[in-house]
Design a protein around this motif. Structure first.
Motif, PDB file in Angstrom:
ATOM      1  N   PHE A 133       1.214  -0.984  -0.454  1.00 24.39           N
ATOM      2  CA  PHE A 133      -0.204  -0.014  -0.091  1.00 24.39           C
ATOM      3  C   PHE A 133       1.329   0.918  -0.292  1.00 24.39           C
ATOM      4  CE2 PHE A 133      -3.714   2.612   2.345  1.00 24.39           C
ATOM      5  CZ  PHE A 133      -4.189   2.907   0.727  1.00 24.39           C
ATOM      6  N   CYS A 134       1.988   1.227   1.035  1.00 23.53           N
ATOM      7  CA  CYS A 134       2.918   2.513   0.900  1.00 23.53           C
ATOM      8  C   CYS A 134       3.406   3.027  -0.334  1.00 23.53           C
ATOM      9  CB  CYS A 134       4.410   2.068   1.506  1.00 23.53           C
ATOM     10  SG  CYS A 134       5.229   3.010   2.270  1.00 23.53           S
ATOM     11  N   VAL A 135       3.845   1.275  -1.595  1.00 21.42           N
ATOM     12  CA  VAL A 135       4.308   1.217  -2.957  1.00 21.42           C
ATOM     13  C   VAL A 135       3.059   2.208  -3.854  1.00 21.42           C
ATOM     14  CG1 VAL A 135       4.642   0.414  -4.799  1.00 21.42           C
ATOM     15  CG2 VAL A 135       5.994   0.007  -2.649  1.00 21.42           C
ATOM     16  N   PHE A 136       2.157   2.225  -3.415  1.00 25.38           N
ATOM     17  CA  PHE A 136       0.771   1.954  -4.111  1.00 25.38           C
ATOM     18  C   PHE A 136       0.507   4.154  -4.109  1.00 25.38           C
ATOM     19  CE2 PHE A 136      -3.567   3.618  -4.572  1.00 25.38           C
ATOM     20  CZ  PHE A 136      -3.922   3.323  -5.945  1.00 25.38           C
ATOM     21  N   LEU A 137       0.873   4.302  -2.621  1.00 27.01           N
ATOM     22  CA  LEU A 137       0.161   6.266  -2.166  1.00 27.01           C
ATOM     23  C   LEU A 137       1.741   6.892  -3.154  1.00 27.01           C
ATOM     24  CD1 LEU A 137      -0.169   5.209   1.204  1.00 27.01           C
ATOM     25  CD2 LEU A 137      -2.111   6.573  -0.903  1.00 27.01           C
ATOM     26  N   LYS A 138       2.938   6.165  -2.755  1.00 28.61           N
ATOM     27  CA  LYS A 138       4.232   7.069  -3.248  1.00 28.61           C
ATOM     28  C   LYS A 138       3.871   6.540  -5.134  1.00 28.61           C
ATOM     29  CE  LYS A 138       7.544   5.363   0.069  1.00 28.61           C
ATOM     30  NZ  LYS A 138       7.456   6.564   0.416  1.00 28.61           N
ATOM     31  N   CYS A 139       3.697   5.597  -5.966  1.00 32.40           N
ATOM     32  CA  CYS A 139       3.816   5.904  -7.728  1.00 32.40           C
ATOM     33  C   CYS A 139       2.057   6.517  -7.498  1.00 32.40           C
ATOM     34  CB  CYS A 139       3.696   4.712  -7.837  1.00 32.40           C
ATOM     35  SG  CYS A 139       4.664   3.365  -7.172  1.00 32.40           S
ATOM     36  N   ARG A 140       1.018   6.753  -7.462  1.00 33.13           N
ATOM     37  CA  ARG A 140       0.183   7.706  -7.029  1.00 33.13           C
ATOM     38  C   ARG A 140       0.537   9.180  -7.303  1.00 33.13           C
ATOM     39  NH1 ARG A 140      -0.676   2.511  -8.780  1.00 33.13           N
ATOM     40  NH2 ARG A 140       1.317   3.871  -9.959  1.00 33.13           N
TER      41      ARG A 140
END
Length: 267
Positions: A88-95
């Motif tokens: 979820f951290c990776v998802f937030l950073k990418c978006r």
């Protein structure tokens, strides 16, 4: 194939008219970069982010279970949660890199109500996989599938609590939270009706709803089951699973929990 009908319906619903509308399919995982920097104004994700990028490491002793079950070792729940945190951290950073400043994001995630450390509790998202595990264990007992096949099969899913979702957003830091809500959805739609007025209709619907829910889960789980056990067992698995679902629905009103969060990209 459905895009033309979708565009016609969109034009009918928006009385002021619709400007140019483009559809674009992008291959890849949403746990990586998908779009150019600052190219998006709005992101919407529905029923996707409970799926992890992979089965967590360290769950190889989760015997007889295919998810976080009531008999799972305590480290299994922790491994799933830690994998969710990373993903979820990776998802937030990418978006955050793809959204413009002030851009919005609305996410709906299959979640859970409880903040219990071991989330193997009586909530719909966990019960539904435990019933699948029951069907598979019965087939192991009858020699239809091999025990080692079941013991090495785990579902790459984690249903977080609202506080777990909020914590990861605050830790990552790119977004402000506008709103965070949890809503319940009944397995059986007739559970929303008055129990006294509709008891007979509800009883007659249990078998049909067991079938409907089993088919819904089949659309999700069949590729994973085929990959692990082969195609020959699929009809038998879901025949047994349907009966287990109908039996559970006849005894209690089981619900799914949906978490919806609205976010704004910070400056």
């Amino acid at each position: 194939m459905s895009l033309d009908n979708f565009k016609e319906k969109l034009c009918d619903e928006i009385e002021t008219g619709v400007g140019p509308c483009y559809f674009f399919g992008v291959p890849g995982s949403f746990y990586s970069r998908v779009f150019p920097n600052q190219s998006l104004n709005f992101v919407h994700s529905s029923y996707s982010l409970q799926w992890l990028s992979k089965v967590p490491e360290g769950v190889n002793k989760n015997r007889g279970n295919i998810y976080i079950g009531s008999t799972s070792p305590s480290n299994v729940g922790r491994a799933y949660y830690e994998q969710f945190q990373r993903d979820f951290c990776v998802f937030l950073k990418c978006r955050a890199e793809e959204l413009v400043e002030g851009g919005r994001m609305v996410l709906t995630i299959l979640g859970r109500r409880s903040d219990a450390e071991n989330p193997a509790i009586k909530e719909g998202g966990y019960i539904i996989w435990e019933l699948m595990a029951t069907a598979l264990n019965d087939m192991v007992m009858q020699g239809i599938i091999k025990e080692e096949q079941l013991d090495t099969f785990n579902i790459p899913q984690y249903t977080p609590s609202p506080s777990e979702v909020e914590l990861e957003v605050l830790k990552e830091g790119s977004f402000a939270i506008n709103r965070l809500e949890l809503a319940e959805v009944n397995w059986n739609p007739l559970d929303d009706l008055n129990a006294l007025d509709f008891e007979s209709e509800r009883s007659e619907s249990l078998r049909d709803n067991g079938y409907s829910l089993a088919q819904c889960m089949r659309s999700v789980a069949e590729p994973m089951l085929v990959n692990q056990f082969g195609e020959d067992i699929i009809e038998e698995v879901f025949s047994r699973y349907q009966k287990l679902l109908a039996d559970r629905m006849s005894k209690e009103q089981t619900k799914f929990n949906n978490i919806t969060i609205s976010l704004t990209r910070k400056a």
